[in-house]
Design a protein around this motif. Structure first.
Motif, PDB file in Angstrom:
ATOM      1  N   PRO A  86     -35.698 -29.312   1.763  1.00 15.58           N
ATOM      2  CA  PRO A  86     -35.539 -30.839   1.234  1.00 15.58           C
ATOM      3  C   PRO A  86     -36.327 -31.724   2.225  1.00 15.58           C
ATOM      4  O   PRO A  86     -36.782 -31.531   3.362  1.00 15.58           O
ATOM      5  N   HIS A 122     -26.940 -26.214   4.154  1.00 14.27           N
ATOM      6  CA  HIS A 122     -28.316 -26.697   4.765  1.00 14.27           C
ATOM      7  C   HIS A 122     -28.233 -26.797   6.441  1.00 14.27           C
ATOM      8  O   HIS A 122     -27.060 -27.256   6.703  1.00 14.27           O
ATOM      9  N   HIS A 172     -26.135 -24.453  -2.041  1.00 13.27           N
ATOM     10  CA  HIS A 172     -26.076 -23.643  -0.676  1.00 13.27           C
ATOM     11  C   HIS A 172     -25.987 -24.456   0.420  1.00 13.27           C
ATOM     12  O   HIS A 172     -26.374 -25.653   0.194  1.00 13.27           O
ATOM     13  N   CYS A 193     -32.882 -24.677   4.259  1.00 15.05           N
ATOM     14  CA  CYS A 193     -31.925 -24.118   3.051  1.00 15.05           C
ATOM     15  C   CYS A 193     -31.220 -22.822   3.771  1.00 15.05           C
ATOM     16  O   CYS A 193     -32.141 -21.986   4.296  1.00 15.05           O
TER      17      CYS A 193
HETATM   18 MN   LIG Z   1     -31.724 -26.465  -0.243  1.00 12.93          MN
END
Ligand SMILES: [Mn+2]
Ligand SMILES: [Mn+2]
Ligand SMILES: [Zn+2]
Ligand SMILES: [Zn+2]
Lengths: 146, 146
Positions: free
Chosen positions: A35, A94, A92, A105
């Motif tokens: 991200p 982080h 998921h 991730c």
């Molecule tokens: Mn991610």
DNA sequence: AACCCAATGCAAATATATTGCATGAAGCTG
DNA sequence: CAGCTTCATGCAATATATTTGCATTGGGTT
């Protein structure tokens, strides 16, 4: 590049006109392995052609609103953005490094969360369960000891 | 008031001189049933006697640094603060209402997270696992339909 | 007394995000 | 087509949360 996702389709599937700027923003978010902050995204886009910072914020807001992109909180002051979970991308957790601000991730299986009971019993509307690990990443840890 | 915690002791146990301001900040944080923003804390303190906003921020930073208080991210722009987990307070997830900004403490059992594997395998330093539920609280949900 | 240090205050600065208003292109209406 | 509407975008200003720089003060220490 995520070979499962056609970004134009993702946009129109979410009721969003696929304007060049939207496609560009979504490409940056979707093609990245981890991200990014609005500011990261802006800087990347600036390299290829001009776009306004505010436009980036507004596009990200729309993408989040319409479920294409996920807004992720960090241990820092800025939000980060990643592709929202969909058929090809499971939710998921982080990892956030408080030294360098890098976010990783983690695999969906790295950590199991049982939210069953909560969904059944919580007397409000649940939109999202966010799991974030905070710490110091391998690289920064190494750099510290040097 | 948490009857298990003596705030002066908590402070000195964490190597922090128990100054009046620190005790006041910690009382506000510790006596509250849910986490508060720096600004909430400042407003509450202002009611009884004067203190500077910056002092509140600095005290909160020290308390977090020394493990007395936990800094909690929200779905919004400000951090919230609650007592850090200790012998009498287990870590637990929080619910954040994106309408009113209210944060609730959920019971530690409301949601089970298995972090075993992660702790063993993650190649960096893990400081904290934060679980946050985002949504709309019961009150705000009701208000919407009216 | 002279010195030092940590806690605090006040003003200014910073980082991030949002708002208000203007423009222009695309689509629709009659 | 002319007129109207809608929406994406840009730019400037503003808001919000937090941090920094520098001065003051009070308690301990030499
Ligand atoms: Mn991610
Ligand atoms: Mn709590
Ligand atoms: Zn790092
Ligand atoms: Zn609410």
């Amino acid at each position: 590049m995520c070979h499962h996702c056609n970004y134009e389709e993702l946009l129109s599937g979410a009721d969003l006109e696929a304007t060049p700027n939207r496609v560009r923003v979504l490409e940056v978010v979707g093609d990245n392995r981890f991200p990014l902050s609005a500011s990261d995204i802006y800087k990347i886009l600036e390299r290829s052609s001009t776009i306004n910072r505010v436009t980036v914020y507004r596009i990200l807001d729309r993408l989040v609103e319409n479920g294409v992109v996920e807004r992720i909180s960090t241990g820092g002051r800025a939000f980060y953005y990643g592709l929202a979970p969909n058929d090809y991308h499971q939710p998921h957790p982080h990892f956030y490094c408080k030294m360098c601000g890098q976010m990783d991730c983690l695999s969906p299986e790295s950590l199991t969360v049982d939210t069953e009971a909560l969904w059944k019993t919580y007397p409000g509307r649940i939109d999202k369960v966010e799991v974030r690990i905070d710490g110091i990443c391998k690289n920064c840890e190494k750099r510290q000891t040097e």
